[in-house]
Design an enzyme around this catalytic site. Structure first.
Site, short mmCIF file in Angstrom:
data_model
loop_
_atom_site.label_atom_id
_atom_site.label_comp_id
_atom_site.label_asym_id
_atom_site.label_seq_id
_atom_site.Cartn_x
_atom_site.Cartn_y
_atom_site.Cartn_z
CE1 TYR A 1 4.01 5.93 -4.62
CE2 TYR A 1 3.39 6.40 -2.35
CZ TYR A 1 3.04 6.06 -3.64
OH TYR A 1 1.72 5.84 -3.94
CD GLU B 1 -3.07 2.31 -3.39
OE1 GLU B 1 -3.22 1.83 -2.24
OE2 GLU B 1 -2.31 3.26 -3.62
CD1 TRP C 1 3.43 3.06 -0.44
CD2 TRP C 1 1.94 1.67 -1.36
NE1 TRP C 1 3.49 3.22 -1.80
CE2 TRP C 1 2.58 2.38 -2.39
CE3 TRP C 1 0.97 0.72 -1.69
CZ2 TRP C 1 2.27 2.19 -3.73
CZ3 TRP C 1 0.67 0.54 -3.03
CH2 TRP C 1 1.31 1.26 -4.03
#
Length: 194
Positions: free
Chosen positions: A28, A50, A58
């Site tokens: 990522y 988000e 995350w």
């Protein structure tokens, strides 16, 4: 123990230390984070993810991203805007996503708001808040802010237009993820990647 500066990754190249805990993070970090994202649906997806990440790691969202995409019709605004109460109930039972009622409701409500916007309007609004002059490259994680005047202004603009779960911290995370700012550390291999 890291002092917050770039650390050698699996290939020996320096990377932001947050990216080194899992292979998912490395991929990522190297291939997506901080690279420009355009398009209303793509930005709606990032904004939604988000919001779902708020209060969580995350990596939790990243590992469920395909589940989110399946559950939310690929984050196509026009399709999600048509979701019904039955879809909402389905989402609340979907183990492939984060089953948070407030975040699901915000994602659905945001799609309904955005469906009334002109094509490209979300993209234009978000990118209009990119800093005109890039700040200095952060040397360590401690140099990276959680909010900025631009993220505060973006949050206010999105809320004024009826969007939910878009506070200044979420707005700044969006700005980082979508390339409005480059918060890769100064010596990170991904800082100058195309």
């Amino acid at each position: 123990m890291s002092d917050g500066t770039a650390l050698a990754g699996p290939d020996g190249a320096p990377r932001c230390p947050w990216a080194l805990s899992t292979e998912d993070y490395v991929a990522y970090h190297d291939q997506e984070w901080g690279r420009p994202v355009h398009g209303d649906d793509a930005l709606y997806e990032r904004l939604s993810l988000e919001a779902f990440q708020s209060g969580l790691s995350w990596i939790t969202i990243l590992r469920r991203r395909e589940g989110f995409r399946a559950a939310f019709a690929g984050f196509e605004i026009a399709k999600v805007a048509l979701f019904t109460d039955a879809d909402r109930e389905r989402l609340l039972l979907d183990e492939g996503i984060i089953r948070n009622r407030a975040k699901i409701d915000a994602t659905l409500a945001n799609a309904r708001v955005l469906a009334d916007w002109a094509p490209g309007e979300l993209d234009e609004l978000i990118w209009s808040h990119a800093p005109r002059t890039p700040g200095p490259a952060p040397k360590a994680l401690g140099d990276v802010p959680a909010i900025t005047p631009e993220s505060t202004a973006l949050s206010k603009a999105l809320k004024k237009r009826g969007l939910r779960f878009v506070g200044p911290t979420t707005a700044y995370a969006l700005m980082q993820a979508c390339g409005l700012v480059n918060d890769h550390l100064e010596t990170c291999v991904a800082r100058s990647a195309p």
